[in-house]
Design a protein around this motif. Structure first.
Motif, PDB file in Angstrom:
ATOM      1  N   PRO A   1       0.809  -1.237   0.000  1.00 14.29           N
ATOM      2  CA  PRO A   1       0.000   0.000   0.000  1.00 14.29           C
ATOM      3  C   PRO A   1       0.837   1.281   0.000  1.00 14.29           C
ATOM      4  O   PRO A   1       0.324   2.359  -0.266  1.00 14.29           O
ATOM      5  N   LYS A   2       2.114   1.173   0.326  1.00 12.66           N
ATOM      6  CA  LYS A   2       2.952   2.373   0.330  1.00 12.66           C
ATOM      7  C   LYS A   2       3.553   2.658  -1.046  1.00 12.66           C
ATOM      8  O   LYS A   2       4.164   3.708  -1.263  1.00 12.66           O
ATOM      9  N   ASN A   3       3.429   1.701  -1.935  1.00 10.47           N
ATOM     10  CA  ASN A   3       4.023   1.859  -3.264  1.00 10.47           C
ATOM     11  C   ASN A   3       3.003   1.397  -4.288  1.00 10.47           C
ATOM     12  O   ASN A   3       2.875   0.209  -4.546  1.00 10.47           O
ATOM     13  N   THR A   4       2.271   2.349  -4.816  1.00 17.66           N
ATOM     14  CA  THR A   4       1.131   1.981  -5.662  1.00 17.66           C
ATOM     15  C   THR A   4       1.230   2.617  -7.050  1.00 17.66           C
ATOM     16  O   THR A   4       1.944   3.597  -7.248  1.00 17.66           O
ATOM     17  N   MET A  22      11.847  -2.504  -6.843  1.00 21.28           N
ATOM     18  CA  MET A  22      12.066  -1.072  -7.037  1.00 21.28           C
ATOM     19  C   MET A  22      10.909  -0.282  -6.438  1.00 21.28           C
ATOM     20  O   MET A  22      10.072   0.279  -7.131  1.00 21.28           O
ATOM     21  N   ASP A  23      10.908  -0.268  -5.108  1.00 17.88           N
ATOM     22  CA  ASP A  23       9.970   0.606  -4.420  1.00 17.88           C
ATOM     23  C   ASP A  23      10.739   1.414  -3.385  1.00 17.88           C
ATOM     24  O   ASP A  23      11.899   1.137  -3.115  1.00 17.88           O
ATOM     25  N   TYR A  24      10.079   2.413  -2.834  1.00 18.31           N
ATOM     26  CA  TYR A  24      10.777   3.354  -1.954  1.00 18.31           C
ATOM     27  C   TYR A  24      11.444   2.658  -0.776  1.00 18.31           C
ATOM     28  O   TYR A  24      12.615   2.885  -0.488  1.00 18.31           O
ATOM     29  N   GLU A  25      10.690   1.764  -0.110  1.00 15.74           N
ATOM     30  CA  GLU A  25      11.201   1.178   1.121  1.00 15.74           C
ATOM     31  C   GLU A  25      12.259   0.118   0.851  1.00 15.74           C
ATOM     32  O   GLU A  25      13.299   0.088   1.507  1.00 15.74           O
ATOM     33  N   ALA A  26      11.998  -0.743  -0.143  1.00 17.01           N
ATOM     34  CA  ALA A  26      12.937  -1.839  -0.391  1.00 17.01           C
ATOM     35  C   ALA A  26      14.298  -1.304  -0.841  1.00 17.01           C
ATOM     36  O   ALA A  26      15.343  -1.798  -0.412  1.00 17.01           O
TER      37      ALA A  26
END
Lengths: 519, 423
Positions: free
Chosen positions: B234-237, B301-305
């Protein structure tokens, strides 16, 4: 009113106060270059970074407002590291030419490097070298020494309201510059030399003339106009080397105009009147001159012609000189005609964005002279009526030139006695001229156009034999057996404070450094 | 999601025309919003969608909009940041040149949400063609009353203006952009106040990236819930554009959902490393972000990972370096860029970036010394987090990460006094 803790000290400040202002007000030094209390916040020098508990980064103390409960540290290793690194960045391209830099001794780059910097450089690359640039007017730009704080740029925007300087180019090549085709000839330009925290903006007038630590500072008041700007006279070996502004938020804040900044030159090459002289005759001794005046007064008294005599005060002379003139001639001898020698205003007042004003009235003490003389009339108007035959006149305005009509009016007098600084037109018209001290040679007070009474101190020794006008007036009073005595300027001031309602309760040595607003 | 949203019309030059866009249900979201939605509902919907800013920082878009004070009497402004200049990034340019109406529709929705009646597109000076495409698209949309006064019979007015930059990376930083938009030198501003409160012309302003805005028509066509379901969490949509450059067989612009696996992207989508070479390093989010070694790229490739892997998603400008690349030379190249683009306002960035360049030049060309390595690290540390805007950080992060990740290579240069690959 938020309360916060800085270096363990609990401080309460007005809402909206920044950490830097609060710290400075409480004796905690936070080094800074771009911050200046009179200018908008730039936040770019990055010297004032401090540690704020709860903040992941160091915060900019000049731009961070104090909030209740904040805990700030200015001496932690992290803060020291930031300061050390910032100074390293400032110095990598700096020429380290302090031995030939006029700013040395009052340079914030020098001071902070001593306090917070590193003693050696890690820079082995070639430095960025940029030749000095003449900005026109009196200002040189030593570009290698610039820290790009933009105080000078913001000064013209915020204080003067007329942008003059700019930042040119980008990044590493950023450079202070002036709009093409213009010279830095603005009347307020000299201030940028004062607010430059380093040796970048240098005044040609002072260039290589003295090391600042050899100069003595004397508090004074600018004689250039009615504003009464507070100044420091900086001098050594009985010579003024420069004039700097002295902060007085009620008058000039921290600025002076260039007319005032360089005004001391106008007094340097004066053809001084060094001894009393009678018309076209060899110099007299002071005693002989006073004897001659006393003799004339006795004659007038005997002949009942004292009503033909007048005294004329001066808007250039101090309150004390004018007051002494009045005490002797008006109060003591009963001469009723009182005149005032003051210049006609030159054009309009010039008011800059910050409110700093250059006055059209080019005399420094019109209000003061008016105050102590009581009701007075303008000199030339008084003379034109033709009733005055004898005139005792205070000069003091250097470089005063008389018109043909004015010369004729003076020539028509039976006796003209003049006290003056320079052997100018007034002295040439005088039957008897006595010397008086010049700017910076005498202590005393002036009252500016706003009615603020301000004290100035003597910086220079007058040439041998020259006394303040009040002193030769006191000598004359003694000769005439008038009960008017004064040994110092303070005696005179304290006497007038007892007699003039506007100055009631004032004492010379207790006059505040920022002066006293007279009611 | 194999469906392409941004790149659906690739290879169709007519995609930039209004007729084409309308024929493909273009502006239907805008029509619905301007006729039926309240601004506050628009903001809520975007918050629900989970859309985060695609310019690099990843700030939640709906939240950014909600910072605009509603009761302010000042005009509000929407500014579209089309000053795409991050090395390795070329996604906004495609949208501007090929999907101008998608962008304009997004701009209209965002402007409506914050009650702005003027919107500016600040476009990189070099994008002369893009600026022309946008001007034409605006004229077309105005002619159809999709923009302009009393849009589609509503009481809402919106004027969109294209403003071309003069070619400075720093004007992509939102406050530098605003200064430049106002006709001043592009020097970033101190924050606070943030642009949402004091932005363009001292008024509340939202600055959004091109790709961020281009997502909006999709959110209002398919719904926030549908949008939020795309992506790894849900943080990377939502859909995402990936720019791949460097030593891969098929460099280019790719579209996948948020959270594409970096290794898959390089080896499957882009056909692996050119000439069968081995991979050495990947900069995953535009030149400013920390570099990853070949063994670190099996990452979403998402903000947190990517943050967990020690880097950042940034602008999703993936720069791939093979085994032949000299990392000292690569860093030298990058730092020359930052030194050139530093605005000069803050001391550490102005002085530090060029100092790093001079040291790197010696390490690469001759005259390198072992003590240059800790010195470079110190300079980077002394710039990082100590400047007004993130350009300082952007210059410091690559230096710190290159030195950490490829220490041996830097040490070999220092030992030899020059690049081992040079003769």
């Amino acid at each position: 009113m938020p309360t916060f803790k800085i270096d363990g000290k609990e401080i309460t400040v007005d809402a909206g106060t920044t950490i830097l202002k609060a710290a400075l007000a409480h004796g905690i030094e936070i080094p800074h270059y771009c911050y200046h209390p009179a200018l908008t916040i730039a936040g770019s020098c990055r010297m004032c970074l401090v540690e704020l508990e709860g903040s992941p980064k160091l915060v900019l103390s000049c731009a961070t407002e104090v909030k209740d409960g904040m805990v700030v540290h200015t001496r932690t290793e992290q803060v020291r590291d930031a300061r050390r690194s910032m100074l390293e960045f400032f110095l990598i391209n700096h020429p380290l030419d302090c031995p030939v830099c006029d700013k040395a001794g009052e340079c914030l780059l020098q001071d902070y490097t001593f306090k917070y910097g590193s003693s050696h450089s890690r820079m082995v690359e070639e430095k960025r070298v940029r030749p000095p640039k003449d900005l026109g007017g009196s200002i040189l730009l030593y570009r290698n020494r610039c820290v790009l704080c933009t105080r000078c740029v913001r000064f013209f925007e915020d204080v003067v309201g007329e942008p003059y300087l700019i930042v040119e180019n980008r990044g590493y090549h950023s450079d202070i510059s002036i709009f093409p085709g213009r010279g830095l000839t603005h009347k307020m330009s000299g201030n940028v030399v004062e607010i430059c925290p380093v040796g970048c903006l240098i005044d040609k007038d002072f260039l290589f003339n003295a090391r600042v630590w050899n100069l003595q500072r004397t508090r004074s008041i600018c004689p250039g106009c009615g504003s009464g700007c507070n100044i420091y006279l900086e001098h050594k070996e009985n010579k003024i080397y420069r004039i700097r502004s002295r902060e007085n938020q009620e008058v000039n804040r921290e600025w002076i105009c260039d007319d005032g900044r360089y005004i001391y030159h106008a007094f340097e090459d004066l053809d001084r009147l060094t001894a009393p002289r009678a018309e076209k005759e060899a110099p007299l001794t002071q005693a002989a001159a006073l004897q001659a005046i006393a003799g004339h007064i006795s004659r007038l008294q005997q002949e009942g012609r004292l009503n033909e005599a007048a005294l004329c005060g001066s808007a250039w002379a101090t309150v004390e000189d004018n007051y002494m003139l009045r005490r002797l001639f008006a109060d003591g001898l009963g001469i009723r005609t009182v005149l005032l020698n003051a210049p006609a205003p030159e054009g309009e007042d010039v008011v800059y964005k910050s409110g700093f004003t250059v006055r059209a009235d080019k005399s420094p003490n019109r209000r003061g002279a008016e105050l102590v003389l009581g009701s007075s009339r303008e000199l030339w108007q008084g003379l034109r009526e033709g009733k005055i035959r004898t005139l005792f006149l205070l000069g003091g305005g250097a470089g005063l030139h008389l018109t043909g009509e004015q010369k004729e009016l003076l020539d028509g007098l039976e006796l003209l006695v003049v006290w003056d600084v320079a052997a100018g037109d007034l002295v040439r018209s005088a039957d008897l001229a006595l010397p008086m001290t010049s700017f910076a040679e005498e202590e005393g007070t002036f009252v500016n156009v706003q009615g603020r009474l301000q004290r100035m101190h003597a910086a220079l020794q007058p040439p041998a034999g020259i006394k303040p006008a009040w002193r030769s007036l006191a000598d004359l009073a003694a000769l005439l057996q008038q009960p008017v005595t004064a040994v110092t300027a303070a005696d005179i001031f304290n006497d007038l404070a007892g007699r003039l309602p506007a100055c009631a309760g004032l004492s010379y040595f207790k006059l505040a450094e920022v002066g006293v607003q007279l009611s | 999601m194999s469906e392409k949203y941004f790149l659906h019309n690739i290879g169709k030059p007519e995609s930039k025309s209004l007729a084409f866009y309308l024929a493909n249900q273009g502006y239907s979201a805008w029509e619905k919003v301007v006729r039926q939605w309240q601004p506050a509902e628009v903001i809520e919907e975007v918050k629900k969608s989970g859309l985060r800013g695609r310019g690099g920082a990843g700030f939640p878009t709906g939240m950014k909009w909600s910072f605009v004070p509603r009761d302010s009497e000042k005009p509000k402004y929407l500014v579209c940041n089309a000053d795409e200049s991050e090395p390795g990034t070329f996604k906004d340019r495609y949208l501007v040149e090929h999907e101008p109406h998608m962008l304009l529709e997004g701009i209209a929705i965002a402007s409506y949400a914050i009650n702005a009646h003027s919107a500016y597109i600040y476009i990189r000076g070099e994008f002369a063609h893009g600026a022309q495409v946008l001007e034409e698209a605006i004229a077309e949309a105005e002619a159809k009353n999709l923009l302009g006064e009393k849009i589609l019979g509503s009481s809402y007015d919106l004027q969109v203006t294209v403003h071309r930059g003069a070619g400075a990376y720093i004007c992509g930083e939102e406050t530098g952009l605003l200064e430049s938009l106002e006709g001043k030198r592009g020097w970033p501003r101190l924050k606070p106040p943030f642009p949402a409160v004091v932005g363009a012309f001292k008024s509340p302003t939202v600055v959004n990236n091109v790709e961020t805005l281009a997502n909006l028509p999709l959110i209002f066509t398919r719904g926030a819930e549908w949008f939020a379901a795309i992506g790894p969490n849900p943080k990377n949509t939502g859909p995402k554009l990936y720019c791949v450059s460097g030593h891969v067989n098929r460099p280019g612009l790719y579209e996948f959902p948020m959270g594409k696996n970096l290794k898959e992207l390089i080896y499957e989508e882009c056909g692996g490393i050119r000439g069968g070479k081995k991979l050495k390093a990947v900069i995953p989010g535009g030149s400013s972000v920390p570099v990853l070694r070949a063994d670190q790229i099996d990452v979403s490739m998402d903000y947190e990972a990517l943050a967990e892997a020690g880097s950042m998603l940034g602008s999703a400008g993936v720069i791939v370096l093979d085994e032949d690349a000299c990392m000292v030379n690569a860093l030298y190249n990058l730092e020359r860029f930052y030194a050139h683009e530093s605005c000069g306002q803050c001391t550490p960035c102005r002085e530090g970036t060029t100092w790093m360049v001079k040291i790197l030049k010696r390490l690469e060309m001759g005259g390198g010394r072992p003590e240059d390595l800790p010195l470079l690290e110190d300079i980077a540390r002394h710039i990082n987090f100590r400047t007004i805007c993130p350009l300082g950080d952007a210059a410091a992060m690559p230096a710190a990460s290159f030195l950490k990740q490829f220490r041996d290579e830097f040490a070999a240069h220092a030992e030899l006094g020059r690049c081992p690959q040079r003769r």
